[in-house]
Write an enzyme that holds these catalytic residues in place. Structure first.
Site, PDB file in Angstrom:
ATOM      1  CG  ASN A   1     -61.011 -23.146   1.277  1.00 61.74           C
ATOM      2  OD1 ASN A   1     -59.346 -22.495   2.082  1.00 61.74           O
ATOM      3  ND2 ASN A   1     -60.913 -24.320   0.311  1.00 61.74           N
ATOM      4  N   GLY A   2     -59.354 -20.068   3.147  1.00 64.39           N
ATOM      5  CA  GLY A   2     -58.832 -18.347   2.903  1.00 64.39           C
ATOM      6  C   GLY A   2     -57.777 -18.115   3.810  1.00 64.39           C
TER       7      GLY A   2
ATOM      8  NE  ARG B   1     -59.427 -29.110  -0.110  1.00 64.30           N
ATOM      9  CZ  ARG B   1     -59.968 -29.047  -1.392  1.00 64.30           C
ATOM     10  NH1 ARG B   1     -60.093 -29.307  -2.354  1.00 64.30           N
ATOM     11  NH2 ARG B   1     -59.681 -27.853  -0.777  1.00 64.30           N
TER      12      ARG B   1
ATOM     13  CE  LYS C   1     -43.329 -37.430  -2.562  1.00 68.68           C
ATOM     14  NZ  LYS C   1     -43.833 -36.695  -4.002  1.00 68.68           N
TER      15      LYS C   1
ATOM     16  CB  CYS D   1     -60.038 -25.283   4.748  1.00 68.24           C
ATOM     17  SG  CYS D   1     -58.740 -24.335   5.528  1.00 68.24           S
TER      18      CYS D   1
ATOM     19  CD  GLU E   1     -44.144 -34.976   0.010  1.00 69.43           C
ATOM     20  OE1 GLU E   1     -45.744 -34.439   0.731  1.00 69.43           O
ATOM     21  OE2 GLU E   1     -43.800 -35.936  -0.699  1.00 69.43           O
TER      22      GLU E   1
ATOM     23  CE  LYS F   1     -53.110 -35.135  -4.127  1.00 68.25           C
ATOM     24  NZ  LYS F   1     -51.234 -35.854  -4.110  1.00 68.25           N
TER      25      LYS F   1
ATOM     26  CD1 TRP G   1     -53.358 -28.456   7.501  1.00 68.91           C
ATOM     27  CD2 TRP G   1     -52.935 -26.443   6.400  1.00 68.91           C
ATOM     28  NE1 TRP G   1     -52.237 -28.673   6.392  1.00 68.91           N
ATOM     29  CE2 TRP G   1     -51.490 -27.017   6.482  1.00 68.91           C
ATOM     30  CE3 TRP G   1     -52.747 -25.177   5.742  1.00 68.91           C
ATOM     31  CZ2 TRP G   1     -50.801 -26.528   5.892  1.00 68.91           C
ATOM     32  CZ3 TRP G   1     -51.453 -24.914   6.458  1.00 68.91           C
ATOM     33  CH2 TRP G   1     -50.897 -25.662   5.879  1.00 68.91           C
TER      34      TRP G   1
ATOM     35  CG  HIS H   1     -18.013 -26.854  -3.442  1.00 75.84           C
ATOM     36  ND1 HIS H   1     -17.028 -27.121  -3.294  1.00 75.84           N
ATOM     37  CD2 HIS H   1     -18.312 -27.630  -4.078  1.00 75.84           C
ATOM     38  CE1 HIS H   1     -16.578 -26.846  -4.243  1.00 75.84           C
ATOM     39  NE2 HIS H   1     -17.125 -27.844  -4.985  1.00 75.84           N
TER      40      HIS H   1
ATOM     41  CD  GLU I   1     -41.351 -35.707  -6.269  1.00 75.74           C
ATOM     42  OE1 GLU I   1     -40.874 -34.154  -5.829  1.00 75.74           O
ATOM     43  OE2 GLU I   1     -41.699 -36.292  -6.135  1.00 75.74           O
TER      44      GLU I   1
HETATM   45  O1  M6R Z   1     -51.450 -29.345  -7.070  1.00 72.78           O
HETATM   46  P1  M6R Z   1     -49.885 -29.007  -6.823  1.00 72.78           P
HETATM   47  O2  M6R Z   1     -48.608 -29.600  -8.067  1.00 72.78           O
HETATM   48  O3  M6R Z   1     -49.628 -27.838  -7.548  1.00 72.78           O
HETATM   49  O4  M6R Z   1     -49.386 -29.080  -5.790  1.00 72.78           O
HETATM   50  C1  M6R Z   1     -48.291 -28.246  -5.702  1.00 72.78           C
HETATM   51  C2  M6R Z   1     -47.272 -29.177  -4.624  1.00 72.78           C
HETATM   52  O5  M6R Z   1     -47.452 -28.554  -3.096  1.00 72.78           O
HETATM   53  C3  M6R Z   1     -47.423 -30.404  -4.539  1.00 72.78           C
HETATM   54  O6  M6R Z   1     -46.881 -30.913  -5.641  1.00 72.78           O
HETATM   55  C4  M6R Z   1     -46.461 -31.119  -2.959  1.00 72.78           C
HETATM   56  O7  M6R Z   1     -45.490 -30.771  -3.452  1.00 72.78           O
HETATM   57  C5  M6R Z   1     -46.924 -32.486  -2.804  1.00 72.78           C
HETATM   58  N1  M6R Z   1     -48.384 -33.361  -2.579  1.00 72.78           N
HETATM   59  C6  M6R Z   1     -46.045 -33.632  -2.310  1.00 72.78           C
HETATM   60  O8  M6R Z   1     -45.734 -34.785  -2.874  1.00 72.78           O
END
Ligand code: M6R
Length: 601
Positions: free
Chosen positions: A99-100, A27, A482, A2, A485, A596, A73, A501, A478
């Site tokens: 927000n929260g 965000r 990518k 949010c 997501e 974000k 959100w 395994h 990682e």
């Molecule tokens: O802002 P942060 O680095 O603390 O965020 C942590 C994760 O939410 C963030 O790295 C998320 O996994 C990425 N946006 C994925 O690409």
């Protein structure tokens, strides 16, 4: 997650709110709304979907001297117009954006609001109905707001408007991020500075438990016990041009392309010819550490896994990497000489923040490494270092990941030199970072080829695997994140030796398996694992480096010091994911259900 904006003053409130909400789009959100009030009356407009839709729905007549806006959100209730913010009291006097998450909202509803008919399924509506409930008992708006807040459990950033009083906005913060923006003819509030940077670079931070009365030319901050707090604005150094997409269709590709520049900037800033730019106190404190913990989430956690290896190799100090959402609630026995590194692009991740709060209560030292100066994690840690990646807008983190690895390498090198570690002394980090920047450039220059590979491997596929060993395994986690997501292809990052395994039973004809081959000790073993999956029909793409390459490897990266190789080798995976998402017609920058800045636990 949010986003909140609010504006009060002799300005074009509507335009500023919409512009602010657009700046917060990155965000992640599913619906949005505004409440605008002034002499010409008040207007509430809410829409599901993009801000552009909200903008279209606001008629030209709408205007006023104050307004609050929100991108939602969904947490409580589906993304619908009813559940979108601002929420309002049944008597339509009070309007609230939030927000929260309020954890005791059902209890409060039962205790105080049994006769009220609710318009939404949200926790937020309970809050605004409570304000109205207390106001109807004779309290002023401020008293009713304070009384409501005293009953709440959970996290919140609130902006409350009273239709009968267009001269003030009431603001409160606990755990969720919120700033005031101070302008010439207005004052504002926003979840992050980016929302208002087109209008002011003067911001005031707010602390947990504070309440603010915001007026066009004044702001009053009160702490939890009602004591007035004097706090001056600070200047935010953010160039509005940096948050423009330029000629790119998506921020993600722009941010991938920016990576060589980010690595050079980090090298120049922290390791310039004349001096090493690292806080002396920080260095001394870290030098006494017997155990380092890196705490992070998502991509930042993956960068921490790479950082662990670099720090251990260059300093001989043991490092544990911890998922923030797990660690805070299952703390191990901590020794006094523990040192904590919080890695976070946004500096606002609630999971990481709850760990930092606990660490602070134990008086243990901490360093936040973040892209956002003055963010919550920045402010609350003992020491701070900036990632210097420039604003990262795409939800999928790319340049922040490489910046996190590079900054951890800086810490490891400087600390290792300080501790007389032989490996650190031998490493010419400036040279390696320069090679890394060139190596990344060479990969982004091959994006047309990688686009073709992405189509060849992922078209009509719903499952994929990344496999590798050692640092390549960290890289696989990682790379898999990518791809999944933003393309929504179910992808696993796997330790290459672990497939047999159990997981190898999932390999079918044409299953894409992308193998990383940088770990010199185990290259032969991983090549063997490739044979195994190929024998079961897998379609294998190999990403190696010049030293370990075979003639049929499809992507070959420049070779640099093994510890830093992930800086280059991650880039093909970023591009493969980008093109897979593009091909599927997804919104690359704002993938479904993601945010974000993850400000709830
Ligand atoms: O802002 P942060 O680095 O603390 O965020 C942590 C994760 O939410 C963030 O790295 C998320 O996994 C990425 N946006 C994925 O690409």
């Amino acid at each position: 997650m949010c986003g909140i904006v609010g504006v009060i003053g002799t300005v074009n409130t509507k335009e500023m709110l919409i512009d602010g909400l657009k700046k917060l789009e990155y965000r992640g959100y599913d619906s949005a709304g505004v409440f605008i009030n002034g002499n010409q009356g008040s207007h509430l407009v809410k829409e599901v979907g993009k801000i552009a839709k909200l903008e279209d729905a606001i008629s030209n007549e709408v205007g006023g001297t104050m307004g609050i806006g929100h991108t939602r959100w969904a947490t409580h209730g589906k993304p619908t117009v009813e559940n979108a913010h601002p929420h309002f009291s049944s008597d339509e006097r009070f309007y609230l954006v939030h927000n929260g998450v309020i954890t005791n909202y059902e209890q409060l509803k039962e205790t105080y609001l049994s006769g009220i008919e609710f318009a939404s399924q949200t926790d937020t509506e309970v809050v605004v109905q409570l304000v109205s409930y207390f106001a109807n008992q004779g309290m002023t708006t401020l008293e009713a707001f304070k009384q409501t807040i005293s009953l709440l459990e959970g996290s919140y950033a609130f902006a409350l408007a009273d239709k009968e009083n267009p001269e003030q906005i009431f603001v409160a913060k606990n755990k969720s991020p919120l700033l005031l923006g101070i302008g010439e003819d207005f004052n504002a509030l926003c979840s992050d500075a980016m929302a208002m940077i087109n209008y002011t670079n003067q911001f005031v931070e707010l602390h947990d438990g504070e309440i603010v009365i915001l007026e066009a030319d004044n702001y009053e901050i009160y702490d939890q016990s009602g004591v007035a707090i004097e706090r001056s604005p600070y200047e935010v150094d953010l160039d509005p041009k940096e948050i423009s997409k330029g000629t790119y269709d998506y921020y993600m590709l722009k941010e991938i392309d920016e990576q060589p520049g980010v690595i050079r900037r980090i090298s120049e800033f922290y390791l310039s010819d004349e001096q090493v730019n690292l806080d002396e106190d920080l260095l001394n404190k870290m030098a006494t550490a017997k155990q380092i913990y890196i705490v992070a989430a998502g991509t930042s956690y993956h960068a921490g896994l790479v950082g662990k290896r670099i720090i251990e190799e260059l300093t001989d100090i043991p490092v544990n990497v911890e998922l923030a959402s797990e660690f805070g609630y299952h703390l191990p026995k901590l020794i006094d000489e523990s040192f904590f590194i919080f890695l976070s692009q946004s500096g606002e991740t609630a999971d990481s923040r709850q760990v930092l709060v606990k660490i602070n209560e134990m008086n243990l030292p901490s360093l936040t490494v973040t892209n956002v100066k003055d963010s919550t994690l920045w402010r609350e840690a003992t020491y701070q270092m900036q990632l210097l990646a420039g604003p990262e807008i795409a939800v999928a983190s790319t340049k922040a990941y490489v910046a996190q690895i590079a900054v951890q390498a800086v810490i490891a090198k400087v600390l290792g030199d300080h501790l007389n570690n032989a490996t650190a002394k031998q490493l010419d980090l400036r040279e390696e970072l320069s090679l890394a920047a060139n190596g990344i450039q060479a990969i982004v220059d091959q994006k047309d080829d990688i686009e073709k590979l992405s189509y060849e491997f992922f078209t009509n596929q719903n499952h994929a695997f990344y496999i590798g060993r050692g640092m390549d395994y960290a890289l696989c986690l990682e790379a898999a994140l990518k791809l999944k997501e933003i393309s929504y292809i179910h992808t696993e990052g796997f330790a290459a030796g672990e497939l047999k395994h159990g997981t190898i039973s999932l390999i079918e004809d044409k299953t894409p398996v992308i193998a990383y081959l940088n770990d010199q000790n185990t290259t032969g073993l991983t090549r063997g694992n490739i044979e195994e999956v190929q024998a079961r029909g897998a379609h294998v793409l190999v990403i190696s480096n010049q030293d370990d390459a075979q003639s049929d490897d499809q992507i070959v990266c420049f070779t640099i010091n093994e510890l830093l190789q992930p800086l280059i080798s991650v880039v093909p995976a970023q591009l493969l994911a980008y093109y897979a998402s593009l091909q599927r017609g997804n919104d690359v920058d704002q993938p479904r259900s993601l945010a974000k800045s993850v400000t709830v636990e």
